[in-house]
Design a protein around this motif. Structure first.
Motif, mmCIF file in Angstrom:
data_model
loop_
_atom_site.group_PDB
_atom_site.id
_atom_site.type_symbol
_atom_site.label_atom_id
_atom_site.label_comp_id
_atom_site.label_asym_id
_atom_site.label_seq_id
_atom_site.Cartn_x
_atom_site.Cartn_y
_atom_site.Cartn_z
ATOM 1 N N SER A 225 0.829 -1.200 0.000
ATOM 2 C CA SER A 225 0.000 0.000 0.000
ATOM 3 C C SER A 225 0.869 1.257 0.000
ATOM 4 O O SER A 225 2.070 1.205 0.285
ATOM 5 C CB SER A 225 -0.923 0.008 1.223
ATOM 6 O OG SER A 225 -0.172 -0.122 2.412
ATOM 7 N N MET A 226 0.257 2.373 -0.322
ATOM 8 C CA MET A 226 0.980 3.643 -0.334
ATOM 9 C C MET A 226 1.431 3.999 1.085
ATOM 10 O O MET A 226 0.794 3.603 2.060
ATOM 11 C CB MET A 226 0.062 4.755 -0.870
ATOM 12 C CG MET A 226 -0.409 4.541 -2.291
ATOM 13 S SD MET A 226 -1.625 5.782 -2.807
ATOM 14 C CE MET A 226 -0.612 7.273 -2.808
ATOM 15 N N PRO A 227 2.510 4.756 1.238
ATOM 16 C CA PRO A 227 2.943 5.163 2.578
ATOM 17 C C PRO A 227 1.899 6.049 3.249
ATOM 18 O O PRO A 227 1.247 6.866 2.584
ATOM 19 C CB PRO A 227 4.241 5.930 2.322
ATOM 20 C CG PRO A 227 4.174 6.330 0.888
ATOM 21 C CD PRO A 227 3.411 5.253 0.184
ATOM 22 N N GLN A 228 1.729 5.898 4.544
ATOM 23 C CA GLN A 228 0.747 6.693 5.286
ATOM 24 C C GLN A 228 1.325 8.075 5.591
ATOM 25 O O GLN A 228 1.732 8.363 6.712
ATOM 26 C CB GLN A 228 0.353 5.980 6.574
ATOM 27 C CG GLN A 228 -0.485 4.741 6.363
ATOM 28 C CD GLN A 228 -1.036 4.183 7.660
ATOM 29 O OE1 GLN A 228 -0.679 4.612 8.747
ATOM 30 N NE2 GLN A 228 -1.928 3.221 7.559
ATOM 31 N N SER A 229 1.320 8.906 4.588
ATOM 32 C CA SER A 229 1.892 10.249 4.726
ATOM 33 C C SER A 229 0.836 11.343 4.755
ATOM 34 O O SER A 229 1.166 12.523 4.817
ATOM 35 C CB SER A 229 2.887 10.511 3.587
ATOM 36 O OG SER A 229 2.304 10.216 2.332
ATOM 37 N N GLY A 230 -0.452 10.961 4.711
ATOM 38 C CA GLY A 230 -1.511 11.960 4.718
ATOM 39 C C GLY A 230 -1.682 12.608 3.355
ATOM 40 O O GLY A 230 -0.954 12.314 2.403
ATOM 41 N N LEU A 231 -2.656 13.502 3.257
ATOM 42 C CA LEU A 231 -2.941 14.232 2.020
ATOM 43 C C LEU A 231 -2.872 15.723 2.297
ATOM 44 O O LEU A 231 -3.259 16.188 3.374
ATOM 45 C CB LEU A 231 -4.320 13.856 1.481
ATOM 46 C CG LEU A 231 -4.517 12.381 1.108
ATOM 47 C CD1 LEU A 231 -5.988 12.114 0.787
ATOM 48 C CD2 LEU A 231 -3.632 11.991 -0.080
ATOM 49 N N VAL A 232 -2.403 16.470 1.323
ATOM 50 C CA VAL A 232 -2.236 17.912 1.480
ATOM 51 C C VAL A 232 -3.548 18.623 1.148
ATOM 52 O O VAL A 232 -4.125 18.413 0.079
ATOM 53 C CB VAL A 232 -1.109 18.439 0.572
ATOM 54 C CG1 VAL A 232 -0.908 19.939 0.794
ATOM 55 C CG2 VAL A 232 0.182 17.691 0.836
ATOM 56 N N PHE A 233 -3.997 19.466 2.061
ATOM 57 C CA PHE A 233 -5.208 20.265 1.824
ATOM 58 C C PHE A 233 -4.818 21.470 0.974
ATOM 59 O O PHE A 233 -4.572 22.559 1.466
ATOM 60 C CB PHE A 233 -5.807 20.705 3.162
ATOM 61 C CG PHE A 233 -7.029 21.585 3.048
ATOM 62 C CD1 PHE A 233 -7.939 21.451 2.002
ATOM 63 C CD2 PHE A 233 -7.277 22.567 4.001
ATOM 64 C CE1 PHE A 233 -9.060 22.267 1.896
ATOM 65 C CE2 PHE A 233 -8.396 23.388 3.921
ATOM 66 C CZ PHE A 233 -9.285 23.241 2.865
ATOM 67 N N VAL A 234 -4.757 21.244 -0.351
ATOM 68 C CA VAL A 234 -4.373 22.322 -1.267
ATOM 69 C C VAL A 234 -5.542 23.244 -1.579
ATOM 70 O O VAL A 234 -5.359 24.396 -1.973
ATOM 71 C CB VAL A 234 -3.779 21.754 -2.569
ATOM 72 C CG1 VAL A 234 -2.466 21.051 -2.292
ATOM 73 C CG2 VAL A 234 -4.753 20.808 -3.267
ATOM 74 N N VAL A 273 -1.419 14.377 -2.981
ATOM 75 C CA VAL A 273 -0.370 13.624 -2.293
ATOM 76 C C VAL A 273 0.799 14.559 -1.992
ATOM 77 O O VAL A 273 1.067 15.493 -2.759
ATOM 78 C CB VAL A 273 0.097 12.420 -3.141
ATOM 79 C CG1 VAL A 273 -0.970 11.351 -3.171
ATOM 80 C CG2 VAL A 273 0.464 12.854 -4.557
ATOM 81 N N PRO A 274 1.523 14.341 -0.892
ATOM 82 C CA PRO A 274 2.584 15.274 -0.478
ATOM 83 C C PRO A 274 3.924 15.005 -1.151
ATOM 84 O O PRO A 274 4.958 14.855 -0.492
ATOM 85 C CB PRO A 274 2.663 15.035 1.033
ATOM 86 C CG PRO A 274 2.309 13.596 1.189
ATOM 87 C CD PRO A 274 1.289 13.299 0.122
ATOM 88 N N ARG A 275 3.923 14.935 -2.457
ATOM 89 C CA ARG A 275 5.157 14.675 -3.196
ATOM 90 C C ARG A 275 4.919 14.994 -4.667
ATOM 91 O O ARG A 275 3.792 15.225 -5.089
ATOM 92 C CB ARG A 275 5.586 13.216 -3.050
ATOM 93 C CG ARG A 275 4.497 12.222 -3.404
ATOM 94 C CD ARG A 275 4.896 10.796 -3.086
ATOM 95 N NE ARG A 275 3.750 9.896 -3.155
ATOM 96 C CZ ARG A 275 2.945 9.637 -2.131
ATOM 97 N NH1 ARG A 275 3.151 10.238 -0.960
ATOM 98 N NH2 ARG A 275 1.926 8.814 -2.246
ATOM 99 N N LEU A 276 6.005 14.981 -5.429
ATOM 100 C CA LEU A 276 5.883 15.163 -6.867
ATOM 101 C C LEU A 276 5.351 13.875 -7.476
ATOM 102 O O LEU A 276 5.947 12.808 -7.304
ATOM 103 C CB LEU A 276 7.240 15.511 -7.474
ATOM 104 C CG LEU A 276 7.854 16.856 -7.051
ATOM 105 C CD1 LEU A 276 9.221 17.028 -7.703
ATOM 106 C CD2 LEU A 276 6.938 18.004 -7.420
ATOM 107 N N ALA A 277 4.223 13.971 -8.179
ATOM 108 C CA ALA A 277 3.603 12.777 -8.760
ATOM 109 C C ALA A 277 2.844 13.187 -10.018
ATOM 110 O O ALA A 277 1.622 13.372 -9.998
ATOM 111 C CB ALA A 277 2.668 12.101 -7.759
#
Length: 383
Positions: A225-234, A273-277
């Motif tokens: 599964s994806m890492p549990q890094s949360g989601l950015v409220f953009v 997501v909190p990264r470049l994707a």
């Protein structure tokens, strides 16, 4: 039913066309879902258009007499079944809204809107949604989409609350929206505080199941599964609707995918997501995690809460100045002096070497901060 068929065929065309994305095509066509067609994609588009032409021609022909015992096509039965499920779920959401208004209507710490309930004291937002029932190796691009999105075939669930109401609810519990990616403005990284998104539902045996959004998708690149890094409220964007002559919430615009939470850097999404994707780099990388999917059509709760409830903020604004020693052109990095300043224009490190700046960044990241840096080079520096 004609519109349903056309919509389904158009979705297949878009799936066929979406082979890769570049910033250049995104800026020329649409910042959300512009695509570059490969030869395979073009062939698929031609075939799909032929199917549409044949279907449209068939609509103009006199209908044949249908035997009383002849069953309607599968797609027609399935479309009607899904439509009935959606009507029933919307009715249930309406009943829930009325009950909540009767119970919490006078509570200043509660915000009740169709399809959602926000609790300011608990710092929670609960959104009612409908599960799409994705299975197998179907690609997942969205955790949650708006009801009118049409991207059910690549989303975990469909929100039965408006995207702009979800934004309003997050602000009600004390969160501030950040900023989505916007390549044209050279904003390539999603910026903002993070939320934890959790899906909760009852399975067919009435057992409560609960998973974070990241745990509902499998990353084929890492096999888990994806890492549990949360989601950015953009917070999506407000864009001008030329036809209406007014601004509309981008996550509700028919010109985009109406994404609420995406697993790629979607410029109009509310949660990123909190990264470049880039979409072209992660497309078909994520699939539904086997054994963790809610059954198709059921109502579920999507729970949103701040990553930190103690006032800690991830986003910090920094300014990095770089200048040569003695204000002359530098031949080596050792001849440069670095100074990293916070939003109060106070230095955040001792010394003026690059190693001191790197140590400061390491400290910020260790303390769970996301540094956003403005670099100001000296006039004598050249690239």
């Amino acid at each position: 039913m004609e519109l349903s068929v056309m919509a389904a065929l158009k979705q297949r065309i878009e799936r066929a066309r979406t082979m890769s994305v570049t910033d250049e095509t995104a800026q020329e066509i649409h910042p959300v879902s512009a695509v570059r067609q490969t030869s395979t994609g073009r062939i698929a588009v031609i075939l799909a258009n032929i199917l549409i032409f044949m279907w449209c021609a068939g609509q103009a022909m006199p209908e044949k007499a249908v035997a009383d015992d002849e069953e309607p096509p599968y797609w027609e039965v399935e479309a009607e079944r899904r439509a009935e499920v959606r009507r029933n779920n919307l009715d249930a959401v309406g009943d829930s809204y009325e009950r909540r208004m009767a119970r919490y209507g006078d509570d200043a710490d509660k915000l009740i809107l169709p399809g959602l309930l926000a609790d300011r004291k608990k710092q929670l937002v609960t959104v009612q949604a409908e599960a799409t029932g994705l299975t197998g190796n179907e690609p997942v691009e969205f955790f949650l989409i708006a009801e009118a999105s049409g991207h059910d075939y690549e989303a975990i669930a469909v929100s039965l609350a408006k995207p702009s109401d979800i934004h309003k609810a997050l602000e009600f519990i004390g969160m501030e929206a950040g900023r989505p990616v916007e390549p044209e403005a050279r904003h390539f990284w999603p910026r903002g505080e993070r939320v934890i998104m959790t899906f909760r539902w009852e399975d067919e045996g009435n057992a409560v199941r609960e998973f974070r959004a990241e745990d509902l998708t499998k990353d084929l690149k890492i096999g888990d599964s994806m890492p549990q890094s949360g989601l950015v409220f953009v917070g999506s964007q407000w864009i001008k609707d030329k036809a209406a002559g007014e601004k509309i919430y981008a996550a509700e615009s028919p010109m985009g995918p109406q994404a609420i939470a995406s697993n790629y850097n979607e410029p109009t999404t509310i949660f990123d997501v909190p990264r470049l994707a880039a979409q072209s780099e992660v497309y078909e990388r994520y699939i539904p995690y086997p054994g963790r999917q809610p059954q198709s059509g059921i109502l579920l709760d999507v729970i949103l809460e701040p990553e930190f409830k103690d006032g800690h903020e991830r986003v910090i604004n920094l300014t990095l100045t770089v200048k040569p020693v003695g204000d002359v052109a530098a031949d080596d990095i050792a001849d440069l002096r670095f100074r990293l300043m916070d939003h109060r224009n106070e230095p955040v490190h001792d010394g003026d070497g690059l190693q001191h700046v790197l140590s400061a960044f390491e400290r910020f990241i260790t303390n769970r901060h996301d540094p956003f840096v403005t670099v100001i080079p000296h006039r004598n520096l050249t690239l």
